[in-house]
Design an enzyme around this catalytic site. Structure first.
Site, PDB file in Angstrom:
ATOM      1  N   CYS A  95      26.443 -25.813   8.653  1.00  0.00           N
ATOM      2  CA  CYS A  95      26.479 -26.536   9.928  1.00  0.00           C
ATOM      3  C   CYS A  95      26.564 -25.556  11.106  1.00  0.00           C
ATOM      4  O   CYS A  95      25.624 -24.836  11.361  1.00  0.00           O
ATOM      5  CB  CYS A  95      27.626 -27.543   9.925  1.00  0.00           C
ATOM      6  SG  CYS A  95      27.452 -28.778  11.221  1.00  0.00           S
ATOM      7  N   HIS A 222      27.204 -30.641   4.729  1.00  0.00           N
ATOM      8  CA  HIS A 222      28.505 -30.066   4.379  1.00  0.00           C
ATOM      9  C   HIS A 222      28.865 -30.297   2.906  1.00  0.00           C
ATOM     10  O   HIS A 222      29.623 -31.211   2.611  1.00  0.00           O
ATOM     11  CB  HIS A 222      29.599 -30.730   5.212  1.00  0.00           C
ATOM     12  CG  HIS A 222      29.638 -30.307   6.635  1.00  0.00           C
ATOM     13  ND1 HIS A 222      30.329 -29.198   7.054  1.00  0.00           N
ATOM     14  CD2 HIS A 222      29.106 -30.860   7.736  1.00  0.00           C
ATOM     15  CE1 HIS A 222      30.221 -29.092   8.372  1.00  0.00           C
ATOM     16  NE2 HIS A 222      29.482 -30.084   8.813  1.00  0.00           N
ATOM     17  N   GLU A 224      31.006 -28.731   1.250  1.00  0.00           N
ATOM     18  CA  GLU A 224      32.456 -28.531   1.078  1.00  0.00           C
ATOM     19  C   GLU A 224      33.248 -29.800   1.390  1.00  0.00           C
ATOM     20  O   GLU A 224      34.420 -29.891   1.058  1.00  0.00           O
ATOM     21  CB  GLU A 224      32.932 -27.341   1.928  1.00  0.00           C
ATOM     22  CG  GLU A 224      33.273 -27.642   3.378  1.00  0.00           C
ATOM     23  CD  GLU A 224      32.061 -27.856   4.292  1.00  0.00           C
ATOM     24  OE1 GLU A 224      30.939 -27.969   3.784  1.00  0.00           O
ATOM     25  OE2 GLU A 224      32.249 -27.921   5.526  1.00  0.00           O
ATOM     26  N   GLU A 232      33.120 -39.597  -1.753  1.00  0.00           N
ATOM     27  CA  GLU A 232      31.829 -40.260  -1.632  1.00  0.00           C
ATOM     28  C   GLU A 232      31.979 -41.672  -1.087  1.00  0.00           C
ATOM     29  O   GLU A 232      32.876 -42.403  -1.495  1.00  0.00           O
ATOM     30  CB  GLU A 232      31.161 -40.327  -3.013  1.00  0.00           C
ATOM     31  CG  GLU A 232      29.959 -39.448  -3.116  1.00  0.00           C
ATOM     32  CD  GLU A 232      29.083 -39.812  -4.292  1.00  0.00           C
ATOM     33  OE1 GLU A 232      27.875 -39.904  -4.104  1.00  0.00           O
ATOM     34  OE2 GLU A 232      29.634 -40.010  -5.396  1.00  0.00           O
TER      35      GLU A 232
END
Lengths: 269, 993
Positions: A95, A222, A224, A232
């Site tokens: 990002c 992302h 991480e 999720e």
């Protein structure tokens, strides 16, 4: 060997803790280092195997996302960084980190040098910050970080993520298999610029690229932030389906973790 | 001030950055203007004006560091070379925080290894406009300019193409602040007539040079008499700074006088102590060993136990007045301000979640109201306010790297004059620091240095948000409103929370909010006994501030710390290398005096006791408020039509456009997200997992029922409390580890009827918190949310916000895997309603759809509800529910439809079996009776579910199906609609926002 990861911090970078956590889960040692400690010589890039540029809002995106932080590195640390690259080590940017690396010109293609900018991450088409989960597909690239990865489900969160490069650069990236991730649907079919599959209008649906060695990699989404099953958005549905099949969901989303594991395993030869 | 650009060897430069292709910013301005009826073509340049003597090589180097050559190019002192109709320059007024300029200054300093100092760089943009269908007029462009900026803080300049060419581009504008008056201290004579005292209190101290008053002190005659008497005892006249400091400390904002005062005969100790604090104290006693509170009401936030190692904090604030004037600035300073309340809790907590709530007028409302007569000083329209506050929280939260997992928007015309902007932050802090100290205990010690870190002081926020348009011209600073600088605050926050705190480098810390350092230093000094401040050491944004202004300015991003001598060097060194400006401005002591010096001269010397406790006690009275008594009778003929009207109305429809522009994934703690299910429906509660290595979770929700204030304030509060708790419970919250907070936003609080409503609300807060055993851990009030002005025809109008109580709930749970979401999961699951439905449509979205209010407010049976909520937590932990939703605004039917939209699955419902008290079908479907849930259960779990719920009223009302949403009543199908149609109705209102 167990690699040591230098996690860059300071001036509005804000994803250093979860990124360090990801590398730790993958088996690496991590050190969150303020850029001013590198400039002051208190810490040295050469003492690490991996440099990580995490996400965030360095300098508030003023003068263009990643630009001011990239300037700071160019003005003070670029020789160290080049030395680090030449020694065959790994660099990852997520990002805002990808935006910084883009402005640093780290995504070398043949006939260009490290330090030459070849691409840009422009304001999203709707000119607004957006946070949502997307699917990305690995394009059989040469990238070290994405070996064995196919389709990932990961969040994006950015205002300036629209990848752009000119057509010659695109051809070279493609020819050298430097296009790592493209936005796609759940089954891995190209997003074809269609919103929201392609969330920002990125050219050729590009979500992440690497340099010509495959050791330097940046992406907008992302991974991480998508390591635990509970992260999720469909966690509760998946839990319910698993339960009725008499199964348990695994704790981690292994394919997202693979990015960090590949980096660690690279040093375990 | 304007400087021409033609001279050689000039010291002002103008760097323009253009995009090679049309930028998305330009495209979006075109879209926005098209929406306003202007079909135009737009190009945009970013402009950097530099007021510094650079060499030509240097200026080229600087320009090169401000763009990406792949997509952009730069021009130095060169005009734009395309044809257009008008060029419109947009920039800030003098003194307004210019973050881009600050970053650019840092870039230049680092690039050239120099220090060019403050106010040398100014950012702006030029918008080049060409009419596509017809040529624009100057007036058109002026109108467009005002749509694109807020004239309170921003400036515009227009040139026709011919002028632009002739003048070789736009003029070079350097919007510096120039203060000419010499700083001075005025001695104020209070031995004057009562009329003059009243004038001083209302309009401020008279400046003998300008003969103007300095703005409201909000001190009434009783307060001023007390001040007069005090100085009689001291044997001298007060200085201006002393009166200003007392006014800040005694303000409603700081002392909460209405909540603290005796009210009627039965509330001697005041509303806060009797109803809020007592509830918490009594609950804590009753909980005994199960008490989970650690720090309540005494600090910037409230703190509760998370686990044996961690504590979590919560705090919610409002920023209503500033947001009415400058919605963006008001909201961003609101959110970064409440972040500081977290950083200033104990020895410093890490912000881990932001929350928001916007109460605004309907965005379709285009009727302008005016603050002044004859259509002068127009208030912003609700749509512009909404856009601004949404954007403010976006920038404040996203730039700070703090996730925003939850929030709401509530629309009502009563918020048209003044919006309510709620902002909250949850924090995380280890219970013990590395040196063994308890993290919530702090005490400034005598001899400690008073250190201020972060931003600099300007004229920002003098006297809060008192607004004066005359003061806002070129050359004079914008004092009314402020803009936040999240990155400056982020740097300070990182240096404190991630480093200095754990090194034990300071003894106490507090945030600078209202009243600036005058309040933060005086508050901290209570911990040891007194202070001496040397005011000239406070770093300023620009020279020329009066001493009293420096003392009370509310300039943002500042934190005050108490640093002992032996740690001072290490502390200052750390701040320096982290790029955080920090200065020692004085010392704490135990003299019982609050002393301020300016250039060695004592200009303030007050008794600490008087400063904090000297304000005269007041007594308030209430008169019963006349609630609405009319109950309408409504019979629905076309059920589908009314269902769609209610689902699509402002307070039920999707506000996904807000949720998705706030990062809720940063820090990797998100579990139950703001949008639930693949159908992305706004949930009423969220869950985060704040410690990466722990399964424990935090559940949060916010709730309010302002329309019930016109029916019954006691019930209004009961519903807000029940809903906030119930929403948490629905996603898996634990009522036995749940704390709440109160935010009162009242109107006309000097009217006894409004005070009656206030007292009733507070009484309910006590009663319900006590039964639920959910302590209040923090709270805040904002008492005068009224707009006074004129309509188009010059008729005086007053728009008062509905008395609004916003309740926040925060619950700690053992395992985030045992949480629930609302969306239907699998076809064939049974749908159950939990709880009986009563005739309680007063204030409902149903009545509102018919422009009615009603009189039958929902009553809350807290004893029953508490038991039920404990049981639901058990069900969640046993994973018996496949989905769970709290029945909130809109009632059963709206909740069911949202569960369907979220899961992209249909349902067949039999409304005739819904347990109720012989109600009409309309009321069964839309009544907003509290303490109800709708859940789905897998067929194989039905037996167990029914057994566990034996003692509660439950009923199976239908099944989850593959598609279509069908409601039957007896043998009649009253609603049969497709999922696609429902989703469209739910999502269309804010589709283009």
């Amino acid at each position: 060997m167990v690699p040591k990861v230098l996690i860059m911090s300071g001036y509005g970078i804000n994803c250093e803790a979860e990124t360090a956590h990801a590398f730790q889960l993958a088996g690496a040692k991590t050190d969150i280092v303020h850029i001013n400690d590198l400039i002051a010589g208190k810490k040295k890039m050469k003492d690490y195997e991996i440099i990580m540029f995490p996400g965030g809002f360095s300098y508030g995106d003023d003068t263009g996302s990643g630009n001011a932080f990239a300037n700071k590195i160019k003005n003070n640390l670029f020789e160290d960084l080049k030395e680090f690259i030449d020694s065959g080590k790994l660099i990852l940017g997520i990002c805002n980190g990808f935006q910084v690396m883009t402005n640093l010109g780290l995504f070398k293609i043949p006939d260009k040098n490290y330090g030459d900018r070849i691409s840009a991450l422009q304001s999203n088409l709707n000119n607004r910050y957006e946070c949502r989960w997307v699917h990305i597909k690995e394009n059989n690239s040469i990238c070290i970080f994405t070996k064995g990865i196919d389709v990932l489900h990961v969040p994006i969160a950015h205002g300036e993520g629209r990848f752009y490069c000119d057509i010659e650069t695109f051809e070279k990236l493609k020819e050298n298999n430097q296009i790592v991730f493209t936005y796609c649907n759940e089954s891995g079919d190209f997003a074809n610029l269609e919103y929201p599959l392609n969330p920002n209008g990125a050219l050729y649906d590009i979500a992440g690229i690497c340099d010509e060695t495959g050791r330097i990699f940046g992406l907008m989404p992302h991974p991480e932030r998508a390591l635990y099953s509970t992260n999720e958005p469909e966690f509760h549905l998946k839990r319910e389906i698993a339960k009725r099949n008499g199964e348990m969901l695994s704790k981690f989303i292994e394919c997202n973790m693979q990015i960090f594991k590949n980096a660690v395993n690279y040093f375990k030869k | 001030m304007q400087i021409e650009s033609t001279k050689k060897g000039q010291k002002t430069f103008r760097i323009a950055i253009d995009t090679k292709e049309k930028s998305s910013e330009a495209v979006n301005i075109e879209k926005k203007l098209l929406g306003l009826g202007y079909n135009v073509s737009i190009d945009v340049s970013r402009i950097y004006t530099l007021d510094y003597d650079f060499s030509s090589e240097e200026i080229q180097m600087i320009a090169n560091s401000l763009y990406n050559p792949v997509i952009e190019f730069s021009r130095v002192n060169t005009p734009f070379n395309k044809k257009f109709d008008f060029a419109l320059e947009l920039g800030f007024l003098p003194g307004v925080t210019d973050n881009v300029a600050n970053t650019t200054t840092e870039i230049i300093n680092d690039l050239l290894k120099i220090d060019i100092g403050l106010s040398k760089v100014f950012s702006s943009k030029t918008v080049y406009i060409t009419g596509n269908l017809k040529k624009l007029t100057y007036e058109d462009v002026e109108k467009l300019a005002k749509e694109l900026i807020n004239v309170l803080i921003e400036r515009y300049h227009i040139k026709t193409y011919d002028e632009y060419v002739k003048n070789n581009g736009m003029e070079f504008i350097v919007p510096k602040v120039h203060l000419t008056a010499k700083p001075k201290v005025i001695e104020v004579n209070l031995n004057v007539s009562d009329e003059e005292l009243i004038e001083i209190g209302k309009k401020g101290i008279l400046d003998p040079d300008t003969l103007e008053r300095r703005g409201p002190l909000a001190l009434d005659i009783e307060y001023l008499t007390a001040i007069k008497d005090y100085f009689k005892k001291e044997g001298r006249n007060p200085n201006d700074i002393e009166i200003e400091a007392i006014a800040q400390t005694w303000s409603e904002h700081c002392k909460h006088t209405i909540f603290a005062s005796e009210i009627d005969e039965d509330v001697k100790e005041g509303i806060f102590k009797k109803y809020i604090r007592n509830a918490t104290n009594e609950i804590r006693k009753e909980l005994g060993e199960r008490d989970f509170c650690i720090s309540v009401f005494s600090d910037n936030s409230g703190g509760i136990i998370f686990d044996e190692n961690w504590m979590v904090t919560d705090k919610a604030e409002t920023h209503n007045s500033p947001s009415a004037l400058d919605p963006f600035g008001g909201a961003i300073t609101g959110i970064v301000g409440v972040n500081r309340d977290t950083m200033g809790f104990g020895l410093g907590a890490l912000p881990i979640a932001n929350k928001y709530g916007f109460c605004v007028g309907r965005p379709e409302d285009r009727n302008i109201v005016y603050r002044g007569k004859n259509k002068s000083n127009p208030a912003l329209l609700p749509k512009k306010i909404l856009e601004g506050v949404v954007h403010g929280v976006n920038v404040g939260g996203n730039h700070s790297g703090i996730p925003t997992p939850t929030g709401f928007v509530y629309f009502d015309d009563s918020y048209k004059g003044k919006p309510l902007v709620f902002v909250g932050t949850i924090g995380l802090i280890p219970r013990k620091l590395p040196n063994g100290a308890l993290s919530h205990e702090k005490q400034a010690q005598k001899g400690d240095n008073i250190v201020v870190i972060g931003g600099r002081v300007g004229k920002d926020g003098i006297h809060g948000a008192t607004f004066s348009s005359e003061a806002m011209d070129e050359g004079s600073p914008a004092t009314a409103v402020q803009i936040g600088d999240p990155i400056t605050q982020k740097k300070a926050s990182d240096a404190i929370i991630k480093e200095a705190r754990d090194l034990g480098l300071y003894n106490s810390i507090t945030d600078n909010g209202a009243g600036g350092i005058s309040c933060s230093v005086a508050e901290m000094a209570k911990e040891c006994g007194g202070f001496v401040v040397e005011l000239e050491k406070v770093p300023l944004k620009y020279p020329g501030l009066e001493p009293w202004e420096i003392w009370i300015s509310e300039s943002q991003e500042r934190i005050t710390l108490s640093v002992p001598d032996e740690k001072l060097n290490e502390f200052m060194e750390l701040m320096k290398i982290r790029g955080v400006e920090s200065v020692v401005i004085g010392k704490f002591n135990e003299t019982d005096r609050a002393v301020v010096k300016y250039n060695n001269k004592t200009i303030m010397d007050l008794d600490m006791e008087f400063l904090h406790e000297g304000l005269p006690k007041k007594k308030l009275h209430t008169i019963p408020y006349l609630y609405n008594k009319e109950e309408p009778e409504i019979n629905i003929i076309n059920h589908l039509e009314i269902f769609e009207k209610i689902l699509g109305n402002h307070n039920n429809c999707s506000f996904e456009y807000i949720s998705k522009q706030y990062d809720h994934e940063v820090q990797n703690n998100s579990v139950v997200k703001p949008l639930q299910g693949i159908g992305r429906v706004n949930g009423t509660a969220s869950v985060i997992k704040p410690v990466l290595t722990s399964k424990k979770g935090l559940v949060m929700s916010q709730s309010l029922y302002p329309r019930l204030s016109e029916i019954n304030c006691y019930d209004m509060a009961a519903c807000a409390i029940d809903t906030a708790i119930r929403n948490c419970v629905a996603v898996g919250g634990n009522i036995n580890h749940l704390a709440i907070m109160d935010n009162f936003c009242w109107c006309s609080s000097d009217e006894p009827e409004r005070l009656f409503q206030l007292k009733e609300t507070a009484r309910a807060c006590y009663d319900y918190a006590k039964i639920y055993l959910t302590p209040f851990i923090s709270g805040k009030d904002s008492m005068f949310n009224d707009f006074k002005g004129f309509d188009e025809n010059n008729n005086p109008i007053k728009i008062s916000a509905l008395p609004t109580l916003m309740i926040s709930a925060l619950s700690v749970i053992d395992d985030v895997e045992n949480t629930n979401t609302m969306e239907f999961k699998l076809v064939g699951d049974s749908i159950y309603i939990i709880g009986k439905t009563y005739d309680e449509c007063g204030g409902s979205e149903f009545y509102h759809a018919f422009s009615k209010l009603g009189s039958k407010s929902p009553k809350v049976d807290a004893k029953y509800a508490r038991k039920l909520y404990e049981r639901i937590y058990e069900l969640s932990n046993n994973k018996i529910l496949s989905s769970c939703a709290s029945v909130t605004l809109g009632g059963i039917l709206i909740t069911l439809s949202k569960m369907a939209i979220a899961g992209k699955l249909g349902a067949v419902i039999d409304s005739a079996v819904i347990p109720n008290e012989s109600l009409s079908l309309e009321k069964i479907l839309y009544s907003e009776t509290q303490s109800r849930f709708i859940v789905t259960v897998a067929p194989e779990n039905e037996k167990e579910f029914e057994k566990l719920m034996e003692e509660f009223e439950i009923q199976k009302i239908g099944k989850v199906t593959e598609k279509d949403f069908v409601v039957k009543h007896k043998n009649e199908i009253i609603i049969n609609t497709s999922l696609e149609r429902m989703e469209e109705v739910y999502k269309k209102r804010f589709k283009d926002f």
